[in-house]
Design a protein around this motif. Sequence first.
Motif, PDB file in Angstrom:
ATOM      1  N   VAL A 103      -4.131  -0.171   0.456  1.00 24.63           N
ATOM      2  CA  VAL A 103      -3.044  -0.937   1.073  1.00 24.63           C
ATOM      3  C   VAL A 103      -1.911  -0.015   1.521  1.00 24.63           C
ATOM      4  O   VAL A 103      -1.266  -0.252   2.548  1.00 24.63           O
ATOM      5  CB  VAL A 103      -2.516  -2.062   0.149  1.00 24.63           C
ATOM      6  N   LEU A 104      -1.690   1.077   0.767  1.00 27.21           N
ATOM      7  CA  LEU A 104      -0.687   2.050   1.206  1.00 27.21           C
ATOM      8  C   LEU A 104      -1.148   2.763   2.474  1.00 27.21           C
ATOM      9  O   LEU A 104      -0.353   2.992   3.400  1.00 27.21           O
ATOM     10  CB  LEU A 104      -0.414   3.073   0.098  1.00 27.21           C
ATOM     11  N   GLY A 105      -2.430   3.126   2.505  1.00 18.88           N
ATOM     12  CA  GLY A 105      -2.976   3.757   3.697  1.00 18.88           C
ATOM     13  C   GLY A 105      -2.850   2.847   4.905  1.00 18.88           C
ATOM     14  O   GLY A 105      -2.478   3.278   6.000  1.00 18.88           O
ATOM     15  N   MET A 106      -3.148   1.571   4.709  1.00 15.75           N
ATOM     16  CA  MET A 106      -3.020   0.596   5.788  1.00 15.75           C
ATOM     17  C   MET A 106      -1.571   0.484   6.259  1.00 15.75           C
ATOM     18  O   MET A 106      -1.289   0.460   7.458  1.00 15.75           O
ATOM     19  CB  MET A 106      -3.527  -0.765   5.324  1.00 15.75           C
ATOM     20  N   MET A 107      -0.653   0.421   5.314  1.00 13.15           N
ATOM     21  CA  MET A 107       0.753   0.291   5.660  1.00 13.15           C
ATOM     22  C   MET A 107       1.235   1.466   6.512  1.00 13.15           C
ATOM     23  O   MET A 107       1.838   1.279   7.575  1.00 13.15           O
ATOM     24  CB  MET A 107       1.591   0.203   4.380  1.00 13.15           C
ATOM     25  N   PHE A 108       0.930   2.685   6.080  1.00 11.09           N
ATOM     26  CA  PHE A 108       1.500   3.847   6.759  1.00 11.09           C
ATOM     27  C   PHE A 108       0.765   4.224   8.038  1.00 11.09           C
ATOM     28  O   PHE A 108       1.374   4.781   8.958  1.00 11.09           O
ATOM     29  CB  PHE A 108       1.605   5.024   5.793  1.00 11.09           C
ATOM     30  N   VAL A 109      -0.525   3.908   8.153  1.00 12.07           N
ATOM     31  CA  VAL A 109      -1.194   4.158   9.429  1.00 12.07           C
ATOM     32  C   VAL A 109      -0.630   3.217  10.489  1.00 12.07           C
ATOM     33  O   VAL A 109      -0.487   3.592  11.663  1.00 12.07           O
ATOM     34  CB  VAL A 109      -2.727   4.026   9.308  1.00 12.07           C
ATOM     35  N   PHE A 170      -3.816 -13.091   7.248  1.00  6.47           N
ATOM     36  CA  PHE A 170      -4.220 -11.952   6.423  1.00  6.47           C
ATOM     37  C   PHE A 170      -3.421 -11.926   5.118  1.00  6.47           C
ATOM     38  O   PHE A 170      -3.975 -11.733   4.036  1.00  6.47           O
ATOM     39  CB  PHE A 170      -4.011 -10.638   7.185  1.00  6.47           C
ATOM     40  N   LEU A 171      -2.135 -12.135   5.232  1.00  2.00           N
ATOM     41  CA  LEU A 171      -1.257 -12.106   4.062  1.00  2.00           C
ATOM     42  C   LEU A 171      -1.629 -13.206   3.071  1.00  2.00           C
ATOM     43  O   LEU A 171      -1.712 -12.973   1.861  1.00  2.00           O
ATOM     44  CB  LEU A 171       0.195 -12.266   4.516  1.00  2.00           C
ATOM     45  N   ILE A 172      -1.867 -14.403   3.575  1.00  5.82           N
ATOM     46  CA  ILE A 172      -2.234 -15.529   2.712  1.00  5.82           C
ATOM     47  C   ILE A 172      -3.597 -15.307   2.058  1.00  5.82           C
ATOM     48  O   ILE A 172      -3.773 -15.513   0.850  1.00  5.82           O
ATOM     49  CB  ILE A 172      -2.243 -16.843   3.519  1.00  5.82           C
ATOM     50  N   ALA A 173      -4.563 -14.842   2.863  1.00 11.42           N
ATOM     51  CA  ALA A 173      -5.912 -14.622   2.332  1.00 11.42           C
ATOM     52  C   ALA A 173      -5.927 -13.507   1.290  1.00 11.42           C
ATOM     53  O   ALA A 173      -6.672 -13.587   0.301  1.00 11.42           O
ATOM     54  CB  ALA A 173      -6.872 -14.296   3.477  1.00 11.42           C
ATOM     55  N   HIS A 179      -4.413 -12.008  -5.850  1.00 14.25           N
ATOM     56  CA  HIS A 179      -3.321 -12.451  -6.724  1.00 14.25           C
ATOM     57  C   HIS A 179      -2.547 -11.266  -7.319  1.00 14.25           C
ATOM     58  O   HIS A 179      -2.247 -11.243  -8.512  1.00 14.25           O
ATOM     59  CB  HIS A 179      -3.855 -13.333  -7.859  1.00 14.25           C
ATOM     60  N   ASN A 180      -2.247 -10.288  -6.490  1.00 11.75           N
ATOM     61  CA  ASN A 180      -1.522  -9.100  -6.946  1.00 11.75           C
ATOM     62  C   ASN A 180      -0.225  -8.975  -6.160  1.00 11.75           C
ATOM     63  O   ASN A 180      -0.240  -8.782  -4.944  1.00 11.75           O
ATOM     64  CB  ASN A 180      -2.387  -7.848  -6.756  1.00 11.75           C
ATOM     65  N   ILE A 181       0.892  -9.072  -6.855  1.00 11.06           N
ATOM     66  CA  ILE A 181       2.196  -9.105  -6.182  1.00 11.06           C
ATOM     67  C   ILE A 181       2.519  -7.773  -5.505  1.00 11.06           C
ATOM     68  O   ILE A 181       3.171  -7.738  -4.462  1.00 11.06           O
ATOM     69  CB  ILE A 181       3.318  -9.497  -7.188  1.00 11.06           C
ATOM     70  N   VAL A 182       2.041  -6.656  -6.081  1.00 13.27           N
ATOM     71  CA  VAL A 182       2.328  -5.347  -5.491  1.00 13.27           C
ATOM     72  C   VAL A 182       1.620  -5.199  -4.145  1.00 13.27           C
ATOM     73  O   VAL A 182       2.224  -4.803  -3.149  1.00 13.27           O
ATOM     74  CB  VAL A 182       1.909  -4.211  -6.450  1.00 13.27           C
ATOM     75  N   TYR A 183       0.340  -5.536  -4.114  1.00 10.09           N
ATOM     76  CA  TYR A 183      -0.400  -5.480  -2.848  1.00 10.09           C
ATOM     77  C   TYR A 183       0.247  -6.406  -1.821  1.00 10.09           C
ATOM     78  O   TYR A 183       0.378  -6.063  -0.641  1.00 10.09           O
ATOM     79  CB  TYR A 183      -1.862  -5.913  -3.032  1.00 10.09           C
ATOM     80  N   GLU A 184       0.647  -7.581  -2.301  1.00 11.62           N
ATOM     81  CA  GLU A 184       1.219  -8.582  -1.402  1.00 11.62           C
ATOM     82  C   GLU A 184       2.535  -8.102  -0.793  1.00 11.62           C
ATOM     83  O   GLU A 184       2.783  -8.306   0.406  1.00 11.62           O
ATOM     84  CB  GLU A 184       1.444  -9.892  -2.166  1.00 11.62           C
ATOM     85  N   VAL A 185       3.368  -7.460  -1.593  1.00 10.91           N
ATOM     86  CA  VAL A 185       4.652  -6.959  -1.089  1.00 10.91           C
ATOM     87  C   VAL A 185       4.429  -5.864  -0.047  1.00 10.91           C
ATOM     88  O   VAL A 185       5.074  -5.847   1.013  1.00 10.91           O
ATOM     89  CB  VAL A 185       5.528  -6.434  -2.251  1.00 10.91           C
ATOM     90  N   ILE A 186       3.517  -4.938  -0.341  1.00 12.16           N
ATOM     91  CA  ILE A 186       3.238  -3.845   0.599  1.00 12.16           C
ATOM     92  C   ILE A 186       2.729  -4.396   1.927  1.00 12.16           C
ATOM     93  O   ILE A 186       3.199  -4.003   3.004  1.00 12.16           O
ATOM     94  CB  ILE A 186       2.205  -2.865   0.001  1.00 12.16           C
ATOM     95  N   ILE A 187       1.802  -5.321   1.873  1.00 14.02           N
ATOM     96  CA  ILE A 187       1.247  -5.897   3.099  1.00 14.02           C
ATOM     97  C   ILE A 187       2.268  -6.806   3.779  1.00 14.02           C
ATOM     98  O   ILE A 187       2.316  -6.886   5.013  1.00 14.02           O
ATOM     99  CB  ILE A 187      -0.062  -6.652   2.817  1.00 14.02           C
ATOM    100  N   VAL A 191       3.188  -6.549   7.586  1.00 11.38           N
ATOM    101  CA  VAL A 191       3.089  -7.712   8.475  1.00 11.38           C
ATOM    102  C   VAL A 191       4.437  -7.994   9.136  1.00 11.38           C
ATOM    103  O   VAL A 191       4.510  -8.291  10.336  1.00 11.38           O
ATOM    104  CB  VAL A 191       2.593  -8.946   7.691  1.00 11.38           C
ATOM    105  N   GLY A 192       5.508  -7.874   8.371  1.00 15.01           N
ATOM    106  CA  GLY A 192       6.841  -8.093   8.920  1.00 15.01           C
ATOM    107  C   GLY A 192       7.160  -7.133  10.058  1.00 15.01           C
ATOM    108  O   GLY A 192       7.709  -7.534  11.098  1.00 15.01           O
ATOM    109  N   LEU A 193       6.796  -5.867   9.883  1.00 11.47           N
ATOM    110  CA  LEU A 193       7.030  -4.866  10.933  1.00 11.47           C
ATOM    111  C   LEU A 193       6.201  -5.179  12.181  1.00 11.47           C
ATOM    112  O   LEU A 193       6.680  -5.016  13.314  1.00 11.47           O
ATOM    113  CB  LEU A 193       6.678  -3.468  10.410  1.00 11.47           C
ATOM    114  N   MET A 194       4.963  -5.624  11.978  1.00  9.63           N
ATOM    115  CA  MET A 194       4.094  -5.929  13.107  1.00  9.63           C
ATOM    116  C   MET A 194       4.564  -7.180  13.852  1.00  9.63           C
ATOM    117  O   MET A 194       4.508  -7.240  15.082  1.00  9.63           O
ATOM    118  CB  MET A 194       2.651  -6.080  12.632  1.00  9.63           C
ATOM    119  N   ILE A 195       5.030  -8.175  13.112  1.00 12.36           N
ATOM    120  CA  ILE A 195       5.571  -9.366  13.769  1.00 12.36           C
ATOM    121  C   ILE A 195       6.840  -9.011  14.538  1.00 12.36           C
ATOM    122  O   ILE A 195       7.059  -9.483  15.663  1.00 12.36           O
ATOM    123  CB  ILE A 195       5.832 -10.484  12.739  1.00 12.36           C
TER     124      ILE A 195
END
Length: 223
Positions: A103-109, A170-173, A179-187, A191-195
């Motif tokens: 998820v970190l890799g996804m965020m920064f790429v 994607f965020l909801i799924a 059910h991991n809050i850390v993954y959810e916050v990172i994504i 998602v916020g930046l992409m929107i």
Amino acid sequence: MPIDVFSASCNVGELLLFGGITAVIAYFLGCLNGAIITSKYIFREDVRTHGSGNAGLTNFYRTYGTKGVVSVLAIDILKGIIATLIGGLIFGHFLGNPMLGKVLGMMFVLIGHLYPVTFGFRGGKGILTGVSAGLIVDWRVALIAFGVFLILVLLTKYVSLGSVLSLVAFLIALWCFHHNIVYEVIIAITVGLMIYAHRTNIDRLLHGTENKFSLHRKGGASK
């Protein structure tokens, strides 16, 4: 002192070190923008000077047609896959939590794609790279998001509408499966930046002036 914050025993120093390494590698991979690189090497110009001014596949296709599309696809898809795999390998090997690395890799790429230092911090909107990275994070989540995108584009012909709502899906799924809050916050940040990158599209959608997708390209630079 070891901490157990991300479902893996590690200390803060290790987390910062390997998180930083993942972030740097993923960011600079993200800076390799397929539309900009292809337009510069094939057409000797910058795709951002045409159409919507966006450095993405849709504007590239509308401007140049099919020539070079394979190159754009290859670069933007591969960088998402590679960055996310590298994050998973680093965190899996050193910290025992490959999912966090993914998820970190996804965020920064995606940050690199949106704000590439190599191209004046003016990049694309990240959907193509996001899909490929998302498949590595969790293929089930990515397929749900892609399904939402495809259905909306087929029904409305608005790529931007499909893109924005697929990000929400994607965020909801992701939460439904992990059910991991850390993954959810990172994504959620991603998602916020992409929107936010789609803000002009959203404004045009609200005012009924957004362009609909067509297989017939508009007049632009010659092939």
